[in-house]
Design an enzyme around this catalytic site. Sequence first.
Site, PDB file in Angstrom:
ATOM      1  N   HIS A   1       0.970  -1.223   0.175  1.00  0.00           N
ATOM      2  CA  HIS A   1       0.043  -0.163   0.030  1.00  0.00           C
ATOM      3  C   HIS A   1       0.848   1.279  -0.153  1.00  0.00           C
ATOM      4  CE1 HIS A   1       0.942   0.524   4.323  1.00  0.00           C
ATOM      5  NE2 HIS A   1       0.495  -0.681   4.603  1.00  0.00           N
TER       6      HIS A   1
ATOM      7  N   HIS B   1       4.019   1.171   2.351  1.00  0.00           N
ATOM      8  CA  HIS B   1       5.249   0.594   1.772  1.00  0.00           C
ATOM      9  C   HIS B   1       5.965   1.186   0.551  1.00  0.00           C
ATOM     10  CE1 HIS B   1       2.729  -2.947   2.898  1.00  0.00           C
ATOM     11  NE2 HIS B   1       3.483  -3.070   3.907  1.00  0.00           N
TER      12      HIS B   1
ATOM     13  N   ASP C   1       5.313   1.081  12.937  1.00  0.00           N
ATOM     14  CA  ASP C   1       5.676  -0.036  13.725  1.00  0.00           C
ATOM     15  C   ASP C   1       6.830   0.641  14.680  1.00  0.00           C
ATOM     16  OD1 ASP C   1       3.821  -2.074  12.695  1.00  0.00           O
ATOM     17  OD2 ASP C   1       4.728  -1.372  10.752  1.00  0.00           O
TER      18      ASP C   1
ATOM     19  N   SER D   1      -1.920  -3.202   5.998  1.00  0.00           N
ATOM     20  CA  SER D   1      -2.418  -4.373   5.131  1.00  0.00           C
ATOM     21  C   SER D   1      -3.642  -4.903   6.019  1.00  0.00           C
ATOM     22  CB  SER D   1      -1.342  -5.466   5.126  1.00  0.00           C
ATOM     23  OG  SER D   1      -0.179  -4.859   4.274  1.00  0.00           O
TER      24      SER D   1
HETATM   25  P1  AMP Z   1       4.582  -4.904   6.903  1.00  0.00           P
HETATM   26  O1  AMP Z   1       4.386  -5.319   5.411  1.00  0.00           O
HETATM   27  O2  AMP Z   1       3.611  -4.419   7.562  1.00  0.00           O
HETATM   28  O3  AMP Z   1       5.495  -5.757   7.642  1.00  0.00           O
HETATM   29  O4  AMP Z   1       5.505  -3.515   6.737  1.00  0.00           O
HETATM   30  C1  AMP Z   1       6.648  -3.484   6.063  1.00  0.00           C
HETATM   31  C2  AMP Z   1       7.247  -2.082   6.369  1.00  0.00           C
HETATM   32  O5  AMP Z   1       6.215  -0.846   5.989  1.00  0.00           O
HETATM   33  C3  AMP Z   1       7.667  -1.874   8.006  1.00  0.00           C
HETATM   34  O6  AMP Z   1       8.779  -0.999   7.979  1.00  0.00           O
HETATM   35  C4  AMP Z   1       6.089  -0.832   8.299  1.00  0.00           C
HETATM   36  O7  AMP Z   1       6.551   0.019   9.331  1.00  0.00           O
HETATM   37  C5  AMP Z   1       6.114  -0.104   7.015  1.00  0.00           C
HETATM   38  N1  AMP Z   1       4.890   0.556   6.855  1.00  0.00           N
HETATM   39  C6  AMP Z   1       3.415  -0.338   7.061  1.00  0.00           C
HETATM   40  N2  AMP Z   1       2.584   0.744   7.003  1.00  0.00           N
HETATM   41  C7  AMP Z   1       2.954   1.985   6.918  1.00  0.00           C
HETATM   42  C8  AMP Z   1       2.610   3.181   6.828  1.00  0.00           C
HETATM   43  N3  AMP Z   1       1.277   3.432   6.992  1.00  0.00           N
HETATM   44  N4  AMP Z   1       3.405   4.220   6.783  1.00  0.00           N
HETATM   45  C9  AMP Z   1       4.803   4.153   6.791  1.00  0.00           C
HETATM   46  N5  AMP Z   1       5.222   2.809   6.676  1.00  0.00           N
HETATM   47  C10 AMP Z   1       4.358   1.930   6.916  1.00  0.00           C
END
Ligand code: AMP
Length: 278
Positions: A34, A37, A150, A186
């Site tokens: 999204h 990412h 996070d 997600s």
């Molecule tokens: P994930 O796929 O949820 O493991 O996230 C992968 C990376 O994207 C991690 O470093 C998250 O902190 C970052 N991330 C997820 N959502 C957001 C968001 N809304 N804004 C900025 N970074 C994000």
Amino acid sequence: MRVIRSVRDLRRTLGRDRDEGRTIGFVPTMGALHPGHLSLLAAARRDNDVVVLSVFVNPMQFGPSEDFAAYPRDEAGDLAAAQAAGVDVVFLPATEEMYPHDGGAVVHVGRLGTILEGASRPGHFDGVATVVAKLMNMVSPDRLYLGQKDAQQVAVVKAMIEDLSFGVDVVVCPTVREPDGLALSSRNAYLSDGERQRAAALWRALQSGRRAAESGGAPDVVEKAMKTVVEEEGVVLDYARVVDPVSFASPSGSGPLLLLIAARVGPTRLIDNLLISR
Ligand code: AMP
């Protein structure tokens, strides 16, 4: 864009880049990409010669009653988004490629891994630290891109990088939000229309906490301000806490504050946070 599924091919490809002096920026994700990412990928694209994206839904960071099986997966959509974002290498390993031995070595995180998110999700940060350590050994990036969304994950990974002497710079990117303040995630895909409306209460709670902190409220007053807002919306609070952004301990009298919130909207557990400079 190169799509790679084996560690061997990944090392071979990136070894050539490194030998030719190119810098490598790495964005680890669990996919279902999204705009949050994509902001990490844009930052990596800006700073590095080569951008590596990993998409791996890491079973080790999910508890036995969590949503590993249901977690959104969209390989075709992720590849199209990666291509549009100018990614050079997408690493899409199978679970057996990442975890060849059952009962093998893992990374264990100390106190930082057992409080707050770690208390609600036992073992979660050992899973995160293990997969990030493994991915960094495979990619050998110059820079690692993480989202402030996070916040405790950022603290755990930064501490691990120092503790285990990885020579990698961490770039933390701001949280990307919907117009009503809901942090992109997600897991937002799980929300019904009604839950989606109520989920904005997390952001409103953080705003209320910010106002309380800025008018000199003590941590318990700030926490109460956050709690009141989420409970008015019928959202079930897990925790609302104010901590020091580096140690995650109780804040001292001065310096920045980190407001953290975790809550359940229907069956979906969401987290958010807000950094306040003082
Ligand atoms: P994930 O796929 O949820 O493991 O996230 C992968 C990376 O994207 C991690 O470093 C998250 O902190 C970052 N991330 C997820 N959502 C957001 C968001 N809304 N804004 C900025 N970074 C994000």
